[in-house]
Design an enzyme around this catalytic site. Structure first.
Site, PDB file in Angstrom:
ATOM      1  N   LYS A 278      -8.594   2.928   9.277  1.00 17.76           N
ATOM      2  CA  LYS A 278      -9.379   3.169   8.063  1.00 17.76           C
ATOM      3  C   LYS A 278     -10.839   3.301   8.494  1.00 17.76           C
ATOM      4  O   LYS A 278     -11.617   2.349   8.422  1.00 17.76           O
ATOM      5  CB  LYS A 278      -9.162   2.001   7.075  1.00 17.76           C
TER       6      LYS A 278
HETATM    7  N1  PMP Z   1      -4.125   6.121   1.920  1.00 19.06           N
HETATM    8  C1  PMP Z   1      -5.443   6.295   2.110  1.00 19.06           C
HETATM    9  C2  PMP Z   1      -5.919   7.491   2.840  1.00 19.06           C
HETATM   10  C3  PMP Z   1      -6.352   5.336   1.622  1.00 19.06           C
HETATM   11  O1  PMP Z   1      -7.654   5.490   1.813  1.00 19.06           O
HETATM   12  C4  PMP Z   1      -5.856   4.207   0.928  1.00 19.06           C
HETATM   13  C5  PMP Z   1      -6.791   3.136   0.443  1.00 19.06           C
HETATM   14  N2  PMP Z   1      -7.711   3.600  -0.490  1.00 19.06           N
HETATM   15  C6  PMP Z   1      -4.471   4.098   0.727  1.00 19.06           C
HETATM   16  C7  PMP Z   1      -3.638   5.060   1.265  1.00 19.06           C
HETATM   17  C8  PMP Z   1      -3.891   2.927  -0.005  1.00 19.06           C
HETATM   18  O2  PMP Z   1      -4.027   1.752   0.746  1.00 19.06           O
HETATM   19  P1  PMP Z   1      -4.193   0.326   0.054  1.00 19.06           P
HETATM   20  O3  PMP Z   1      -3.003   0.151  -0.814  1.00 19.06           O
HETATM   21  O4  PMP Z   1      -4.220  -0.632   1.191  1.00 19.06           O
HETATM   22  O5  PMP Z   1      -5.450   0.358  -0.714  1.00 19.06           O
END
Ligand code: PMP
Length: 284
Positions: free
Chosen positions: A150
């Site tokens: 991320k």
């Molecule tokens: N995919 C992407 C590209 C993201 O940036 C996110 C988080 N915003 C998610 C999936 C979902 O992840 P999470 O459930 O941990 O927020």
């Protein structure tokens, strides 16, 4: 006044500043997390902190504090802002350096924690479901920049989002380099077919969402069969139900993709059930 944490100190929002030489700004060289606070409790804090440290490892960035200290800093910033319900953005940049890529020329990584509000999609979409569109921008190739990291460089996702907006949708369905379904710009994707819940596996080149994993657990607890399996656009077009998951988005139904209604064209029963269960555990 919103208080922002930078390297162990709290600043008023207006005074929360870092260097313009920071490689986080100059190159998107850093990593982050988005986390929710529900009723004063930070949701899945441990999982988010672990993912933050994995992301840091992925870019060879040493976070200048332990996981426990990070979790503590996040909790205390939430407290300082007196937020019972909100959204936390925790990020670590490579720090200020020279006007060149070399990460060795950067000094102290900057640890920043912001606690604020977020609303991703309009409330009526949570009732009626949303429309998405497949875009031509593919998700980053895992061997270029793994979507599992991320990172602060979200241009891949922003480019896809712009395409979706151009097409009159709020969210983009992104495929991977193999042409398989990957994820949306900030959410993971699920479909339901003949009562089976399906979602792309991590090696499809996606972020392993904390909400995704929570929904998988909730489905399994409800005796719904879950498959992490490669999906094509056709699988989405011919699905009985579809929904997206994410920290900011939570669980939201998708009722149309590429102009085609999904299932009955309204949020389906399994989507509603999982959304309900998600609400129960977050707002208990
Ligand atoms: N995919 C992407 C590209 C993201 O940036 C996110 C988080 N915003 C998610 C999936 C979902 O992840 P999470 O459930 O941990 O927020």
């Amino acid at each position: 006044m919103t208080k922002v944490y930078i390297n162990g100190k709290l600043y008023d929002k207006a005074d929360a500043k870092i260097s313009v030489y920071d490689h986080g700004l100059l190159y998107g060289d850093g990593i982050f997390e988005g986390i929710r606070v529900y009723d004063g409790k930070v949701f899945r804090l441990r999982q988010h902190v672990d993912r933050l440290y994995d992301s840091a490892r992925g870019i060879k960035l040493e976070i200048p504090m332990s996981r426990e200290q990070m979790a503590e800093a996040i909790a205390s910033t939430v407290k300082a802002n007196d937020k019972r319900n909100g959204y936390i953005r925790a990020l670590v940049t490579r720090g200020a350096g020279t006007l060149g890529l070399d990460p060795r020329k950067t000094t102290d990584p900057q640890v920043i924690i912001i606690v604020d509000d977020i609303s991703l999609y309009p409330p009526e979409l949570y009732e009626n479901g949303m429309e998405i569109v497949t875009v031509s921008t593919i998700r980053n190739h895992p061997n270029a920049l793994s979507p599992r990291i991320k990172s602060l460089n979200y241009l891949n996702n922003i480019m896809a989002k712009m395409e979706a907006i151009q097409a009159g949708c709020l969210e983009a369905l992104m495929l991977n380099h193999e042409g398989e379904v990957a994820e949306c710009t900030g959410d993971n994707i699920f479909i339901v077919k003949h009562g089976v819940l399906k979602t792309p596996p991590i090696d499809a080149g996606i972020l392993e969402g904390v909400t995704r994993n929570t929904v998988i657990e909730l489905a399994q607890a409800a005796k719904i069969t879950v498959q992490e399996t490669a999906l094509t656009r056709l699988d989405v077009h011919t699905a009985d139900e579809c929904f997206l998951t994410g920290t900011a988005a939570e669980v939201i139904a998708v009722v149309k993709c590429d102009g085609r209604p999904i299932g009955a064209g309204k949020p389906g029963p399994i989507t509603k059930q999982l959304r309900e269960r998600f609400h129960q555990i977050t707002r208990q």
